[in-house]
Design a protein around this motif. Sequence first.
Motif, PDB file in Angstrom:
ATOM      1  N   GLY A 199       0.788  -1.217   0.000  1.00  0.00           N
ATOM      2  CA  GLY A 199       0.000   0.000   0.000  1.00  0.00           C
ATOM      3  C   GLY A 199       0.821   1.269   0.000  1.00  0.00           C
ATOM      4  O   GLY A 199       0.421   2.281   0.589  1.00  0.00           O
ATOM      5  N   SER A 216      -8.825  -2.852   7.679  1.00  0.00           N
ATOM      6  CA  SER A 216      -8.874  -1.470   7.214  1.00  0.00           C
ATOM      7  C   SER A 216     -10.046  -1.252   6.268  1.00  0.00           C
ATOM      8  O   SER A 216     -10.408  -2.146   5.497  1.00  0.00           O
ATOM      9  CB  SER A 216      -7.575  -1.113   6.483  1.00  0.00           C
ATOM     10  OG  SER A 216      -6.443  -1.341   7.294  1.00  0.00           O
ATOM     11  N   LEU A 217     -10.615  -0.059   6.307  1.00  0.00           N
ATOM     12  CA  LEU A 217     -11.624   0.365   5.339  1.00  0.00           C
ATOM     13  C   LEU A 217     -10.925   1.365   4.426  1.00  0.00           C
ATOM     14  O   LEU A 217     -10.711   2.519   4.801  1.00  0.00           O
ATOM     15  CB  LEU A 217     -12.827   1.019   6.028  1.00  0.00           C
ATOM     16  CG  LEU A 217     -13.503   0.244   7.158  1.00  0.00           C
ATOM     17  CD1 LEU A 217     -14.754   0.981   7.622  1.00  0.00           C
ATOM     18  CD2 LEU A 217     -13.849  -1.170   6.725  1.00  0.00           C
ATOM     19  N   THR A 218     -10.549   0.920   3.252  1.00  0.00           N
ATOM     20  CA  THR A 218      -9.787   1.778   2.343  1.00  0.00           C
ATOM     21  C   THR A 218     -10.036   1.336   0.910  1.00  0.00           C
ATOM     22  O   THR A 218     -10.512   0.219   0.671  1.00  0.00           O
ATOM     23  CB  THR A 218      -8.282   1.726   2.680  1.00  0.00           C
ATOM     24  OG1 THR A 218      -7.569   2.631   1.838  1.00  0.00           O
ATOM     25  CG2 THR A 218      -7.714   0.330   2.499  1.00  0.00           C
ATOM     26  N   ALA A 219      -9.701   2.210  -0.032  1.00  0.00           N
ATOM     27  CA  ALA A 219      -9.995   1.954  -1.445  1.00  0.00           C
ATOM     28  C   ALA A 219      -8.873   1.203  -2.140  1.00  0.00           C
ATOM     29  O   ALA A 219      -8.628   1.403  -3.316  1.00  0.00           O
ATOM     30  CB  ALA A 219     -10.255   3.274  -2.160  1.00  0.00           C
ATOM     31  N   ASN A 220      -8.195   0.340  -1.435  1.00  0.00           N
ATOM     32  CA  ASN A 220      -7.107  -0.415  -2.036  1.00  0.00           C
ATOM     33  C   ASN A 220      -7.331  -1.903  -1.798  1.00  0.00           C
ATOM     34  O   ASN A 220      -8.254  -2.317  -1.096  1.00  0.00           O
ATOM     35  CB  ASN A 220      -5.758   0.026  -1.437  1.00  0.00           C
ATOM     36  CG  ASN A 220      -4.574  -0.428  -2.267  1.00  0.00           C
ATOM     37  OD1 ASN A 220      -4.684  -0.607  -3.483  1.00  0.00           O
ATOM     38  ND2 ASN A 220      -3.441  -0.615  -1.635  1.00  0.00           N
ATOM     39  N   ASP A 272      -2.764  -5.538  -0.016  1.00  0.00           N
ATOM     40  CA  ASP A 272      -1.873  -5.002   0.996  1.00  0.00           C
ATOM     41  C   ASP A 272      -1.457  -6.110   1.964  1.00  0.00           C
ATOM     42  O   ASP A 272      -2.128  -7.140   2.069  1.00  0.00           O
ATOM     43  CB  ASP A 272      -2.607  -3.894   1.758  1.00  0.00           C
ATOM     44  CG  ASP A 272      -1.685  -2.911   2.448  1.00  0.00           C
ATOM     45  OD1 ASP A 272      -0.820  -3.356   3.217  1.00  0.00           O
ATOM     46  OD2 ASP A 272      -1.856  -1.693   2.237  1.00  0.00           O
ATOM     47  N   ILE A 317      -8.088  -5.847   4.243  1.00  0.00           N
ATOM     48  CA  ILE A 317      -8.941  -4.714   3.891  1.00  0.00           C
ATOM     49  C   ILE A 317     -10.352  -5.214   3.585  1.00  0.00           C
ATOM     50  O   ILE A 317     -10.527  -6.250   2.931  1.00  0.00           O
ATOM     51  CB  ILE A 317      -8.376  -3.980   2.656  1.00  0.00           C
ATOM     52  CG1 ILE A 317      -7.023  -3.337   2.976  1.00  0.00           C
ATOM     53  CG2 ILE A 317      -9.353  -2.939   2.125  1.00  0.00           C
ATOM     54  CD1 ILE A 317      -6.266  -2.860   1.742  1.00  0.00           C
ATOM     55  N   SER A 350     -14.149  -3.954   1.968  1.00  0.00           N
ATOM     56  CA  SER A 350     -14.809  -2.889   1.208  1.00  0.00           C
ATOM     57  C   SER A 350     -16.210  -3.323   0.817  1.00  0.00           C
ATOM     58  O   SER A 350     -16.548  -4.507   0.821  1.00  0.00           O
ATOM     59  CB  SER A 350     -14.006  -2.523  -0.042  1.00  0.00           C
ATOM     60  OG  SER A 350     -13.998  -3.596  -0.965  1.00  0.00           O
ATOM     61  N   THR A 405     -18.759   2.027  -3.253  1.00  0.00           N
ATOM     62  CA  THR A 405     -17.412   2.580  -3.430  1.00  0.00           C
ATOM     63  C   THR A 405     -16.906   2.369  -4.862  1.00  0.00           C
ATOM     64  O   THR A 405     -17.175   3.173  -5.742  1.00  0.00           O
ATOM     65  CB  THR A 405     -16.436   1.944  -2.412  1.00  0.00           C
ATOM     66  OG1 THR A 405     -16.448   0.509  -2.558  1.00  0.00           O
ATOM     67  CG2 THR A 405     -16.818   2.313  -0.993  1.00  0.00           C
ATOM     68  N   THR A 406     -16.198   1.281  -5.133  1.00  0.00           N
ATOM     69  CA  THR A 406     -15.535   1.086  -6.419  1.00  0.00           C
ATOM     70  C   THR A 406     -16.491   1.009  -7.594  1.00  0.00           C
ATOM     71  O   THR A 406     -16.122   1.316  -8.726  1.00  0.00           O
ATOM     72  CB  THR A 406     -14.679  -0.196  -6.398  1.00  0.00           C
ATOM     73  OG1 THR A 406     -15.512  -1.312  -6.019  1.00  0.00           O
ATOM     74  CG2 THR A 406     -13.540  -0.061  -5.404  1.00  0.00           C
TER      75      THR A 406
END
Length: 387
Positions: free
Chosen positions: A209, A326-330, A333, A337, A339, A344-345
């Motif tokens: 990341g 994690s709450l993330t746009a990736n 990592d 994560i 999502s 989102t995406t």
Amino acid sequence: MHSTTKAIRIQTERTGEMEHATPMFLTSSFCFDTAEDMRAAFADETDDNIYSRFSNPNVQELTDKMCALEGAEAGYATASGMSAVFASFMALMKQGDHLLACKSIFGSTHTIITKYLPKYGIEYTYVDADKPETWAAAVKPNTKMFYLETPTNPGLDIIDLTFAGELAAKHNLILNVDNCFATPVCQRPIEYGAHIVVHSATKWIDGQGRVMGGIVVGKKELVKDIYLFCRSTGPALSPFNAWVLSKSLETLDVRMERHAANALHIAQQLEQHEKISWLKYPFLPSHPQYAIAQKQMSNGGGIVCFELKGGLESGRKFLDNLKMLSLTANLGDTRSIASHPASTTHAKLTEQERLDVNITPGLIRISVGLEHRDDILSDILGALENC
């Protein structure tokens, strides 16, 4: 040498300092000893570096390693995965051409295909990833390229690359495969007839990341067209990012082994959970294309997706109740994560467009990291209890 060994040992020629690790070539331009040397470089009579928008030793090292991993003739690295996808379209198609694409694709790719390609006079037709028997009927006289992802993002559909390669060969199409989810250590589309393979290097290739990057590898003559397009339009990968990504490739094989082992364990433990309607992971026997995944992938990758019975509201509660993930746009990592693709995406798709590619309101995508698998599972189970 095995491709994994090549990814570790390929290196820019040592300087007079005799360094063991490749140095960073943080320069915008390169010098010449004579006017004739400079003229020859600009005339493409030599491979000398001119300007880092065109080429750079760090970028070339990354490209050479990716070509070794994918079994490709040539490659070109770009600033992001989406610039690699866009370049693969714009450099190889023109006004009046037709793109055949599987509709289960990343949201930004969908936007390029539906919003921007038509502005340049390029038509498109979507086909269902799980209905390969319908693909041939969608081919037109002006079809130039067949584009697909496998596994798809985020629904984890698996497309038979042998079938896709045979279709492309029969109709003289460029087969363009996004191999981001599988990575070249898990799947090599070129072995099945792909002419171009694209990656978001931001994901598993970096794996931590840190930086963004993209890459296109494949047939030499096609990559040359992509290089010339990018050389003029400017989506250059920075030397620093290339240096980071090149070092990351040296651990890609061992990282993906752990990602996949963790993901398979998580999938097995969650598959029968009372709050989950369905769960998909390529190496679970319950996956609709399990046999295809077993044939063309060495492991199931690091993504697990599932549908919560409570739909959209349950999805929000699940994310809000996670303690570690994690709450993330990736994705891709070391850290796991979670999502919610519908918000989102793939939020720019209409509700019907999302449903057409099985992105339901309660769909959760987990990018399984390198933490201890019991800690990942515990966090997910805790969040499920409260949604």
